[in-house]
Design a protein around this motif. Structure first.
Motif, PDB file in Angstrom:
ATOM      1  N   SER A 196       0.851  -1.167   0.000  1.00 24.67           N
ATOM      2  CA  SER A 196       0.000   0.000   0.000  1.00 24.67           C
ATOM      3  C   SER A 196       0.893   1.224   0.000  1.00 24.67           C
ATOM      4  CB  SER A 196      -0.889  -0.026   1.235  1.00 24.67           C
ATOM      5  OG  SER A 196      -1.500   1.214   1.401  1.00 24.67           O
ATOM      6  N   PHE A 197       0.411   2.277  -0.638  1.00 24.38           N
ATOM      7  CA  PHE A 197       1.188   3.510  -0.692  1.00 24.38           C
ATOM      8  C   PHE A 197       1.512   4.015   0.710  1.00 24.38           C
ATOM      9  CE2 PHE A 197       0.933   8.190  -0.593  1.00 24.38           C
ATOM     10  CZ  PHE A 197       2.107   8.464  -1.255  1.00 24.38           C
TER      11      PHE A 197
ATOM     12  N   TYR B 227      -2.650  11.921   0.999  1.00 26.04           N
ATOM     13  CA  TYR B 227      -1.907  10.995   0.128  1.00 26.04           C
ATOM     14  C   TYR B 227      -1.914  11.482  -1.322  1.00 26.04           C
ATOM     15  CZ  TYR B 227      -2.216   7.601   3.954  1.00 26.04           C
ATOM     16  OH  TYR B 227      -2.120   6.963   5.156  1.00 26.04           O
TER      17      TYR B 227
ATOM     18  N   SER C  52      -6.676   8.825  -7.548  1.00 20.27           N
ATOM     19  CA  SER C  52      -7.749   7.848  -7.349  1.00 20.27           C
ATOM     20  C   SER C  52      -7.177   6.551  -6.807  1.00 20.27           C
ATOM     21  CB  SER C  52      -8.465   7.538  -8.659  1.00 20.27           C
ATOM     22  OG  SER C  52      -9.064   8.674  -9.179  1.00 20.27           O
ATOM     23  N   TYR C  53      -5.983   6.203  -7.285  1.00 19.66           N
ATOM     24  CA  TYR C  53      -5.382   4.933  -6.871  1.00 19.66           C
ATOM     25  C   TYR C  53      -5.122   4.923  -5.365  1.00 19.66           C
ATOM     26  CZ  TYR C  53      -2.058   1.108  -6.466  1.00 19.66           C
ATOM     27  OH  TYR C  53      -1.427  -0.035  -6.082  1.00 19.66           O
ATOM     28  N   VAL C  54      -4.568   5.995  -4.817  1.00 18.73           N
ATOM     29  CA  VAL C  54      -4.179   5.958  -3.409  1.00 18.73           C
ATOM     30  C   VAL C  54      -5.313   6.318  -2.453  1.00 18.73           C
ATOM     31  CG1 VAL C  54      -1.765   6.459  -3.880  1.00 18.73           C
ATOM     32  CG2 VAL C  54      -3.318   8.331  -3.371  1.00 18.73           C
TER      33      VAL C  54
ATOM     34  N   PRO D  21      -7.861   6.533   0.202  1.00 21.38           N
ATOM     35  CA  PRO D  21      -8.471   5.540   1.081  1.00 21.38           C
ATOM     36  C   PRO D  21      -9.983   5.712   1.183  1.00 21.38           C
ATOM     37  CG  PRO D  21      -7.365   7.184   2.389  1.00 21.38           C
ATOM     38  CD  PRO D  21      -7.097   7.529   0.955  1.00 21.38           C
TER      39      PRO D  21
ATOM     40  N   ARG E 169      -7.015  -0.451  -7.455  1.00 19.05           N
ATOM     41  CA  ARG E 169      -6.921   0.544  -6.392  1.00 19.05           C
ATOM     42  C   ARG E 169      -6.042   0.033  -5.268  1.00 19.05           C
ATOM     43  NH1 ARG E 169     -11.155   4.224  -7.638  1.00 19.05           N
ATOM     44  NH2 ARG E 169     -11.100   4.067  -9.890  1.00 19.05           N
ATOM     45  N   ASP E 170      -5.492   0.993  -4.549  1.00 19.05           N
ATOM     46  CA  ASP E 170      -4.671   0.672  -3.394  1.00 19.05           C
ATOM     47  C   ASP E 170      -5.498  -0.137  -2.395  1.00 19.05           C
ATOM     48  OD1 ASP E 170      -1.917   1.786  -2.323  1.00 19.05           O
ATOM     49  OD2 ASP E 170      -3.264   1.612  -0.624  1.00 19.05           O
TER      50      ASP E 170
ATOM     51  N   LEU F 266      -5.597  -0.020   0.686  1.00 20.86           N
ATOM     52  CA  LEU F 266      -5.985   0.679   1.916  1.00 20.86           C
ATOM     53  C   LEU F 266      -7.394   1.249   1.804  1.00 20.86           C
ATOM     54  CD1 LEU F 266      -4.853   1.744   4.659  1.00 20.86           C
ATOM     55  CD2 LEU F 266      -4.513   3.880   3.470  1.00 20.86           C
TER      56      LEU F 266
END
Lengths: 460, 362
Positions: free
Chosen positions: A355-356, A388, A429-431, A433, B49-50, B52
């Protein structure tokens, strides 16, 4: 410039560098729509015999960019919705003339010769506007051209594979491009990574003898540093917002060489087929319209998977009815889509995930490949301002504030805060939460801004 | 796992639209999602997606609070556990009610609020006061603004502030003499009332009188103070973990502790009688707990990373000023609430600066 987006997860399923040439199929399904193009103006009759390279349809909104027949055969326009089906086989081509009626009001006549040639041979669609990533306007004169010699989104065609044995062609492509651009005041920028390939490419470009008009930029090999808009901002390639900047990838350079030097129509594609659900990821070379199912069937592990046209960061879902490879496809990413829901996923220690934010104790264990699935993995929540997105944004924007502005419909504030500088890489969008669709929101807001600008300039 | 799946499969229809139990659907949904991650798939790029999510994010805070929690059980006994249960029950009920009224899902923010609130209270606070405080904190501090993600003030600190203003005498005399050996409290039953509450002085009060508690005692614990702040080692261990996993922003923590230490040192040189040494000041009272766990609450701190620096420095500075120059011996709560007030202002300044830069570049 520092690279804030240094998050580089390990991925399984990267395609190998060698390219497999697929056996020619009997039938080609040529999609009439692709990411940027819509070939709505059909130029052949149902059942008409066509020769290889003949125009099947044109896109009237994009200067009449043609859809070319990859092989000789019989065209069926009614057989499959949204496609022209081509039954490949030796045919007697009697009727050479296109359909009468809606005549192509293309810009051909006004275009400089080389650009018209390139457009007619299907090579113009690879020339893109660096700001919008749309197809470049052939009637304009660029101030700068960015040649992107790296592809950093995962599972898209890699320059290594495309350039295998074709580095010289790449250099010839650049020479052809400069003559097509014509203008002497145009600056050329080459984006390369590091390593052997970048040296080869740099050498090839120097061969083109651009005499002081070429700048080579080494960028970090981390997504999204292959993005032309990002490079344009980082290296200040445009002086004003009105400067036209084009960008061309490796596939485009080779297409230009084929079209302008050899006079060959651009009808074959090299695409990467990769992702965790692919047994042996590879590059394949196939004509446009090659059935996607035929490409994937021998490689796919099982059938509960999701097929993405392009890489998983920047691609799009393969259109539901699309049967054949389209002319803009750079890769097919196939992700496992396990059915069911994860049991107490949020409480697991995370020995198998990354995870980032390092919340999954990843720092304590050897790096493992990220599990690539299309699972969102959480509920959408109001932004908690974790920061983030700001940490990872390669353009150095404040995505969380932009989100707040757009949520409150404060378009002007969002614009003032650099919404237009967003390169739509999707890392925010990816990171996130809170699972907020930031990229989608920014993308549509940018589109809206552009439309308003166009309306305003029309009114003037 | 299969059993749970079946159980939820049976229960789900009762909570659907039009069913009598639909009113409590948010509660059901929260419980189901606690066991099974939502089924949603990405529909637009990026398609992966991550891992978390907000549940995990909040869980990390609870994990980081565990050392302080265990230390407080050791020093103050099982009463702490009772306080946490009461806090979760009372605050959770309010949270659920609001979710039902809003017909919205229950957000995860309360997982942390419910756990952290008892840790900032004196250990002998009567249980009914814990309930009142958390209910006030959640309603006024959070739900009035629209719930997690939209609150201006840290809900736990609003609750604490309310109690110390509303019941000053009880709060001032709700300290517990910490245990000196493991058998002291761990084997004793928790007292429901506040029978053994004392009005003894905390290290900061003692320091005001010139009596310095030895530094090792402050580090290890065993001094009077709020539930969570007693053992500096436990707080630092949890806090460093939280910063290392990226949930607490290091900018806020360093800004707060750095400015606090620097200003303490300066004042200690100038007014040695009023200001204790920076080491003592850092280890006593709630500054460590506040800096690691309260100031880093992302929602109520500035949203921009640059802003978090200014915010941390503001909190550290104000805490020292209150401690040294005002009638209060402890100022962390007020400093953080003041920081919460200023957070939007700080953001605005950062954003304006950014806008000017973009305007120049255009």
């Amino acid at each position: 410039m520092t690279s804030p987006s240094a998050h580089q997860p390990l991925l399984a399923g990267r395609p190998a560098d060698n390219t497999t040439v697929l056996p020619a199929p009997d039938t080609l399904y040529l999609p009439l729509t692709s990411r940027r193009l819509c070939f709505s103006d059909t130029r052949v009759r149902d059942g008409q015999a066509v020769r290889a390279g003949q125009v099947l349809a044109r896109d009237p909104d994009h200067w009449g960019i043609p859809l070319l027949a990859p092989r000789a055969g019989t065209a069926r326009t009614m057989a499959l919705d949204g496609h022209i089906v081509l039954e490949v086989g030796p045919v007697e081509v009697s009727d050479e003339s296109d359909l009468p009626g809606v005549d192509a009001k293309t810009a051909e006549a006004e275009l400089p010769g080389k650009r018209a040639d390139l457009l007619q041979l299907g090579g113009w669609q690879f020339v893109r506007d660096a700001r919008t990533d749309a197809i470049a306007d052939p009637t304009q004169t660029p101030r700068a051209v960015i040649i992107v010699a790296l592809a950093l989104d995962s599972f898209v065609a890699q320059p290594d594979a495309l350039l295998e044995g074709r580095v010289l062609d790449f250099a010839r492509g650049i020479a052809a491009l400069t003559s097509a651009v014509g203008s002497t005041g145009c600056q050329y920028h080459l984006l390369v990574g590091k390593g052997k390939l970048s040296e080869l490419v740099s050498g090839a470009v120097r061969e083109a003898k651009l005499h002081g008009r070429l700048m080579i930029h080494h960028v970090p090999q981390v997504y999204p540093h292959d993005n032309a808009q990002l490079a344009m901002q980082t290296f200040r390639m445009a002086n004003s917002a009105d400067d036209v900047v084009w960008c061309i990838g490796v596939d485009g350079m080779l297409a230009i060489k084929d079209a302008l030097v050899d006079g060959k129509p651009c009808v074959d594609r090299t695409v990467a087929v990769g992702g965790p659900a692919i047994q042996s990821p590879r590059h394949v070379r196939a004509p446009i319209g090659h059935p996607v199912a035929d490409i994937l069937a021998p490689l796919t592990v099982d059938d509960t998977c999701r097929v993405i046209n392009g890489g998983f960061m920047s691609g799009a879902d393969l259109a539901p009815g699309q049967r054949g490879l389209d002319g803009e496809c750079v890769g097919l990413t196939v992700l496992d889509d396990p059915p069911g829901r994860e049991f107490v996923g949020f409480m697991r220690p995370g020995l198998e995930r990354q995870s980032f934010s390092r919340c999954f104790l990843e720092a304590l264990f050897p790096r493992v490949p990220v599990r690539l699935t299309p699972v969102v993995g959480g509920e959408e929540r109001a932004c908690v301002a974790c920061g983030y997105c700001e940490q990872i944004c390669p353009a150095g924007l404040l995505p969380q504030v932009l989100h707040r502005y757009l949520y409150n419909e404060q378009m002007d504030d969002a614009h003032a805060l650099g919404l237009n500088l967003c390169v739509e890489c999707g890392l925010c969008s990816y990171v996130c939460p809170c699972k907020i669709e930031l990229r989608e929101q920014f993308s549509s807001a940018k589109h809206q801004l552009r439309c308003e600008d166009d309306d305003a300039s029309m009114a003037v | 796992m299969k059993v749970f799946e079946k159980l939820f499969g049976v229960a789900r229809p009762f909570f659907e639209d039009g069913q009598p139990l639909h009113l409590v659907h948010p509660v059901y949904q929260a419980i189901e999602n606690l066991f099974f991650a939502p089924n949603a798939r990405t529909h637009t790029a990026p398609f992966v997606r991550d891992a978390l999510d907000l549940k995990r994010y909040m869980t990390m805070v609870i994990i980081a609070l565990l050392p302080a929690f265990f230390a407080s059980i050791y020093f103050f006994g099982w009463r702490v556990l009772l306080m946490i249960i009461v806090s979760y029950a009372a605050g959770g009920t309010v949270e659920c009610l609001f979710a039902m009224i809003r017909k919205d899902e229950i957000a995860e923010g309360f997982l942390v609020t419910g756990f952290i609130f008892p840790l900032v209270l004196p250990p002998a606070t009567p249980l009914w006061m814990v309930a009142v405080g958390v209910v006030f904190g959640v309603i006024v501090g959070k739900e009035a603004f629209g719930g997690t993600g939209r609150n201006l003030f840290n809900a736990a600190l609003v609750g604490r502030c309310f109690l110390s203003i509303g019941y000053p005498a009880t709060m001032a005399n709700a300290w517990l003499q910490p245990a000196t050996s493991a058998t002291d409290r761990l084997l004793a039953l928790p007292s429901l009332g506040a029978a053994d509450a004392v009005s003894a002085a905390t290290p900061l009060v003692l320091a005001g009188r010139g009596e310095m508690v030895p530094i090792p005692d402050l580090l290890w614990g065993g001094v009077l103070g709020s539930v969570g702040e007693t053992s500096a080692i436990a707080v630092i261990a949890g806090g460093v973990f939280l910063v290392a996993c990226g949930v607490a922003n290091w900018r806020t923590v360093i800004g707060t502790l750095g400015s606090f230490a620097v200003l303490s040192a300066v004042l200690h040189e100038t007014f040695p009688a009023q200001a204790p040494s920076p080491t003592f000041a850092l280890l006593s009272g709630g500054i460590l707990f506040g800096a690691f766990f309260m100031a880093t609450d992302p929602v109520t701190s500035p949203v921009t990373l640059t802003g978090k620096w200014a915010y941390g420095i503001l909190i550290g500075t104000v805490t020292v000023l209150i401690r040294v120059f005002s009638g209060y011996t402890e100022g962390v709560t007020f400093a953080i609430l003041l920081g919460n007030c200023c957070a939007p202002l700080i953001d605005e300044a950062v954003i304006r600066g950014r806008m000017r830069r973009y305007a120049r570049a255009r």
